[in-house]
Design a protein around this motif. Structure first.
Motif, PDB file in Angstrom:
ATOM      1  N   HIS A 142       0.848  -1.192   0.000  1.00 49.21           N
ATOM      2  CA  HIS A 142       0.000   0.000   0.000  1.00 49.21           C
ATOM      3  C   HIS A 142       0.884   1.242   0.000  1.00 49.21           C
ATOM      4  O   HIS A 142       2.076   1.180   0.315  1.00 49.21           O
ATOM      5  CB  HIS A 142      -0.909   0.016   1.236  1.00 49.21           C
ATOM      6  N   ASP A 153      -3.454   4.898  -1.917  1.00 48.14           N
ATOM      7  CA  ASP A 153      -3.861   3.550  -1.497  1.00 48.14           C
ATOM      8  C   ASP A 153      -3.573   3.407   0.000  1.00 48.14           C
ATOM      9  O   ASP A 153      -2.424   3.262   0.413  1.00 48.14           O
ATOM     10  CB  ASP A 153      -3.079   2.512  -2.311  1.00 48.14           C
ATOM     11  N   LEU A 167      -4.252   1.640   3.791  1.00 48.69           N
ATOM     12  CA  LEU A 167      -4.719   0.563   4.653  1.00 48.69           C
ATOM     13  C   LEU A 167      -4.788   1.104   6.071  1.00 48.69           C
ATOM     14  O   LEU A 167      -3.781   1.581   6.607  1.00 48.69           O
ATOM     15  CB  LEU A 167      -3.764  -0.637   4.612  1.00 48.69           C
ATOM     16  N   LYS A 211      -8.936   0.897   2.578  1.00 56.43           N
ATOM     17  CA  LYS A 211      -9.161  -0.470   3.038  1.00 56.43           C
ATOM     18  C   LYS A 211      -9.069  -0.485   4.551  1.00 56.43           C
ATOM     19  O   LYS A 211      -8.086  -0.012   5.130  1.00 56.43           O
ATOM     20  CB  LYS A 211      -8.127  -1.429   2.448  1.00 56.43           C
TER      21      LYS A 211
END
Length: 467
Positions: A4, A28, A30, A105
């Motif tokens: 990530h 991106d 997490l 996420k």
């Protein structure tokens, strides 16, 4: 192994700020949270405490309607304020809040994140890696080493809002923000409350005079305030909590421990990444970066300021530093003032230094103070307790401001802006404030400062000559 752009460990105020902003930039992300998104602030602190304080305030107003010329037949009856608090927290932490993280996420309630090395984090048996990692694991309640305290059923902010009923009697250890707020909330909802602390005034990190104003209000409401008082032993007998103190023995149904916080570091395995820490928290530089390049520690876990708004601000600054391609222009946390507020009635708010701190620093200062009892609006509102106190000098430079009284937490922001951007008392005085707002109290202080200058010296003589 999943790769990530960013990994965020902890989804309290700091972690939420990093995650929401980074995801909005289409990075991106997490985000890992061992329990509930929102951390302590949303689930066990700032938000539920304000909801309970509001319930207590409504009941207090209802029981004292005569001061407004209104008569209430009968008495109010306390039903389920804690259940309503839980419902409100559930509503706030629902879909609307979670929508901000749609692009990230999330790993929630699957265990704690642990460092494998300086680029890899492991959670729930799976490894993840990222170029930038943000630690935002917050703090937990600190239990003082009072004999017997760890052996009795005790409340902290983690479980106090899970109570089914308001206790008839409540002992509180600690007179800071949490202890003071919960004392007034539970007292106004029917509990008999006693506060014990070793400090000499309530909200000890703030101004002594402001703490005394709050103490007088507490005493009028029937709250026992025991300053400079040691606790020798705590024990449980026949379902009651017995607290042995320097001023006597007290019995209560419940005991709340509100004596400070400590960083949550042990589960992280920081040594695996070579991250340095101290007793107060993870060590960071002015850019909020740890000794390991690319790893940042934001919010309570670095011990800089144990406040939710400071945590959110740190999250924003650290992310901006992490994505900044030029090392010349960095955002240093120390450049930004950290205010605080306590949401009792009257409220207490602070920006910059207190009078005590000004003396310790040897600053040549003067105090300008305006009392709530001298302003028509606060008298009309039935809120005459309190004052606005500003630490300034003959040139009007503002070093600090203390406010105790109605809407103090709102009034303080003008002084935050003034101190951070070097706005003077003259500038405040020359700014029109809508009348009769409570914020006009700020202008009245500035007017008093200029009047003090013109009341003596050469200015009156010159004015008489020129006129």
């Amino acid at each position: 192994m999943e790769k990530h752009d960013l990994i965020v460990i902890g989804m309290g105020p700091a972690g939420m700020a990093v995650t929401a902003m980074a995801a909005n930039m289409e990075l991106d992300v997490l985000a890992i949270e061992k329990h509930k998104v929102g951390g302590e602030c949303l689930n066990y602190g700032c938000v539920p405490s304000k909801a309970l304080l509001k319930a207590g305030e409504v009941n207090e107003v209802a029981e004292n309607l005569r001061q407004y010329g209104i008569k209430l037949s009968g008495k109010t009856e306390i039903e389920n304020p804690l259940e309503i608090v839980r419902n409100k927290v559930g509503k706030i932490s629902g879909n609307k809040t979670m929508k901000a993280f749609d692009r990230a996420k999330l790993i929630v309630d699957q265990g704690e994140a642990k460092f494998v090395d300086k680029k890899v984090v492991k959670v729930a048996g799976k490894k993840y890696t990222a170029d930038k990692i943000f630690i935002a694991t917050g703090t937990e309640p600190m239990i003082p080493p009072i004999p017997g305290l760890k052996d009795v059923p005790r409340l902290t902010n983690l479980n106090i809002f899970e109570q089914e009923d308001i206790p008839e009697t409540l002992t509180i250890i600690g007179g800071g923000a949490i202890g003071s707020e919960m004392a007034q909330a539970f007292s106004r909802l029917g509990a008999k409350v006693n506060i014990f602390q070793i400090d000499d005034h309530l909200v000890p990190t703030g101004d002594q005079e402001a703490g005394k104003v709050l103490e007088e209000k507490f005493k009028k409401e029937g709250i026992g305030v025991h300053n400079s008082t040691g606790i020798n032993k705590v024990e449980e007998k026949n379902g009651k909590i017995i607290t042995h103190t320097d001023v006597g023995v007290f019995e209560s149904d419940k005991i709340l421990v509100a004596t400070g916080r400590k960083a949550v570091l042990e589960p992280l395995n920081l040594d695996n990444a070579g991250i340095e820490s101290a007793k107060t928290g993870i060590k960071v530089n002015k850019r909020l970066e740890t000794n390991i390049k690319g790893i940042y520690a934001v919010g309570d876990c670095n011990g800089k300021a144990l406040l939710s708004h400071a945590a959110m601000h740190q999250g924003m600054l650290a992310l901006m530093n992490a994505i900044n391609p030029t090392p010349i222009k960095q955002f240093n946390y120390d450049d930004y003032l950290v205010p605080w507020s306590v949401f009792t009635k009257p409220e207490i708010a602070q920006a910059g230094i207190t009078e005590k701190e000004a003396n310790e620093k040897g600053i040549n200062y003067q105090i300008v103070k305006e009392r709530y009892e001298d302003y028509g609006r606060t008298i009309a509102d039935g809120k005459p307790e309190g004052f606005v106190k500003v630490i300034t000098n003959s040139r009007g430079k503002i070093f600090g401001a203390t406010i105790v009284g109605e809407a103090a937490s709102e009034l303080i922001h003008e002084w935050i802006l003034a101190i951070q951007h070097n706005i003077s008392m003259f500038d405040i005085m020359m700014t029109q404030h809508s009348f009769p707002t409570i914020s006009l109290m700020n202008k009245r202080v500035a007017e008093k400062w200029i009047m003090n200058k013109t009341d003596s010296g050469i200015i009156p003589k010159l004015a008489k000559k020129f006129i």
